[in-house]
Design an enzyme around this catalytic site. Structure first.
Site, mmCIF file in Angstrom:
data_model
loop_
_atom_site.group_PDB
_atom_site.id
_atom_site.type_symbol
_atom_site.label_atom_id
_atom_site.label_comp_id
_atom_site.label_asym_id
_atom_site.label_seq_id
_atom_site.Cartn_x
_atom_site.Cartn_y
_atom_site.Cartn_z
ATOM 1 N N LYS A 47 0.843 -1.204 0.000
ATOM 2 C CA LYS A 47 0.000 0.000 0.000
ATOM 3 C C LYS A 47 0.880 1.256 0.000
ATOM 4 O O LYS A 47 1.894 1.287 0.664
ATOM 5 C CB LYS A 47 -0.928 -0.003 1.212
ATOM 6 N N LYS A 52 7.583 1.496 3.748
ATOM 7 C CA LYS A 52 7.420 2.468 4.851
ATOM 8 C C LYS A 52 6.043 2.387 5.495
ATOM 9 O O LYS A 52 5.855 2.797 6.642
ATOM 10 C CB LYS A 52 7.658 3.886 4.339
ATOM 11 N N SER A 77 9.589 14.653 2.451
ATOM 12 C CA SER A 77 9.275 15.006 1.070
ATOM 13 C C SER A 77 9.058 13.740 0.261
ATOM 14 O O SER A 77 8.878 13.786 -0.937
ATOM 15 C CB SER A 77 10.410 15.835 0.469
ATOM 16 N N GLY A 178 19.504 3.346 3.657
ATOM 17 C CA GLY A 178 19.374 4.805 3.633
ATOM 18 C C GLY A 178 19.508 5.301 5.064
ATOM 19 O O GLY A 178 20.605 5.359 5.614
ATOM 20 N N GLY A 179 18.370 5.580 5.700
ATOM 21 C CA GLY A 179 18.382 5.974 7.105
ATOM 22 C C GLY A 179 18.644 4.810 8.040
ATOM 23 O O GLY A 179 18.890 5.011 9.231
ATOM 24 N N ASN A 305 7.948 4.249 -5.946
ATOM 25 C CA ASN A 305 7.482 5.614 -6.192
ATOM 26 C C ASN A 305 8.503 6.398 -7.011
ATOM 27 O O ASN A 305 9.441 6.988 -6.508
ATOM 28 C CB ASN A 305 7.142 6.298 -4.862
#
Lengths: 313, 313
Positions: A47, A52, A77, A178-179, A305
């Site tokens: 979804k 995330k 963002s 990434g993070g 995305n």
């Protein structure tokens, strides 16, 4: 303080109530190319189009009723803003999303479609943080960090748990770094649900803070972040770094062209839309494929995305 | 002579031995847009990227041992050539694929990767047919038609069977209509495995031979085929038309821009790669969405073989 197995099982209950159980895809052609058996866990088909969603669902689901009533706030963002908005909507919680004024309309519209309340600010980190802080003070909303939050990490772990339920004998699990929230969660999943399953991260040479952090033993940052993998420009945090240090075997770095090539391969051969960050672990596997010969490798495809009108190949 | 239920069950055994059970995906956003609940059966994620793998597997699997030994031949510039090559490879059968000289290298390479033996010819239908005929005479290979063959139709039916196994209460099943092999197979699946489940085809206005055939009661052809849905330019055949006449409720026609819009929507929202022909039934649903209000609609996403470097949006 590494979370215990029961923490992940609790997260699974929270996440599975609302998230898709994403499919695991395989491609004979890509297996032949990689020289091993690759299981792609498709969080791009989750979804809102990214893993995330899982962390957001768990973090919001674990709030007390009083905190749920006051809402949640984050600045983003990218994917996490959408994830918080949609997860909050599913759980009947108000979501305040701080976004830079110059964020693409398509991302603002996605947050609005999920009933997120957008506050625009200047596009500096300072402006984003101060705006979030102001909303937090005014509304009592709980601030959610996209990667440096134990509940987010536990939510992220649920993708690896599903993959290991479907394929318990994986030798390796790979994710982009990434993070640090996805690789940390996946490492917990492998630790508690795998059978001697190593976790390896993929990272661009051009934003290799996590690679250097594992070398130095402390959180390193990036001087520059000139990479197409726009989701991987951030650095690790004090909540996820201890997990990564203990449970992640290594991080393999890749060149920009390797990311683009892996991106195109997955689009063309797997017939799925993924974003550049998402192609990084497969690029890492191909770069060092001799080491993975005949192994069973799971890859968490993190998200899809991307602007399909503006592709890098 | 409509095939019986047992014919489909036999086809399922043949096909399920080698094909992927493709995932069924849903999107809340697309449901909201369509005003109904849509279940996308992802044949773009099938082996070689299209439903055609199913028909090829069943047709080759049903050959006698002697015929298997002599091989199979088809002419194709598209998905069916790849499907026959890969299905034959899986079943240990030699595949002769006649392709026009000017076919894209990427398609020739795909057939070669599946060990298909390519014979090139001029790009006319006459040359393709005479070349296939010559190979048939020289080798004793069995000719396979991509859509006008009962075993191919029965193989195609297995996708609808799987979708109805997962979601038995679908009100409608939709497919694109090209040569008629997919819509005929899906109509058989709905007839034997659905509960009062209608089958509706989608077709471009610019190649609406099947729409006109249902009107006139005889097989009509296209004078021109100026459509982006390149898989739908062919006409029905004498094997599939009787099934379509009896079991397909209607065909909805769509404009070119509606196909492109539906294509982009599915790419962006579902995060999957589909080819233009594949977007036609969803375009048809959106065009006439008032009629599908609150229904449960299954759509067979037929394939994902598109040049990702040359998109129409």
């Amino acid at each position: 303080m590494i979370p215990v197995k029961n923490d992940i099982e609790t997260a699974c209950k929270q996440v599975w109530a609302f998230a898709h159980r994403t499919p695991v895809l395989q491609s004979t052609l890509l297996n032949d190319l990689a020289g091993c058996e690759v299981f792609f866990k498709c969080e791009n088909l989750q979804k809102m189009g990214a893993f995330k969603m899982r962390g957001a669902l768990n973090a919001i689901g674990n709030l007390s009723d009083a905190h749920k009533k006051a809402g949640v706030v984050t600045h983003s963002s990218g994917n996490f803003g959408q994830a918080v908005a949609l997860a909050a909507k599913n759980l009947g919680v108000t979501a305040y999303i701080v976004m830079p004024k110059n964020a693409p309309e398509v991302k603002k519209n996605a947050v609005k479609a999920y009933d997120g309340i957008i506050t625009e600010c200047e596009s500096t980190l300072a402006a984003r943080e101060s705006t979030s802080q102001r909303i937090k003070e005014e509304t009592g909303a709980t601030f959610l960090h996209p990667s440096n939050d134990i509940d987010v990490i536990l939510g992220n772990a649920t993708s690896g748990v599903e993959l290991l339920q479907d394929h318990p004998d994986l030798d390796v699990l790979m994710t982009p770094v990434g993070g640090g929230g996805l690789v940390a969660g996946t490492a917990l999943a492998a630790h508690y649900f795998g059978k001697d399953c190593k976790v390896i991260g993929g990272e661009p040479f051009n934003a290799d803070d996590a690679y250097r952090s594992l070398q130095s033993g402390k959180i390193e940052t990036n001087e520059t972040t000139d990479t197409i993998a726009d989701g991987l420009r951030t650095h690790l945090g004090d909540k996820n770094f201890p997990i990564i240090k203990e449970l992640v075997s290594e991080i393999i770095r890749v060149e920009e062209q390797e990311i683009i090539d892996a991106l195109q391969l997955i689009w063309e051969r797997m017939k799925i839309v993924i974003e550049p960050s998402c192609a990084v672990p497969f690029a890492a596997l191909l770069r060092e494929k001799d080491r993975f010969k005949n192994k069973k490798v799971g890859i968490i495809l993190s998200g899809g995305n991307i602007d399909v009108k503006n592709l890098p190949f």
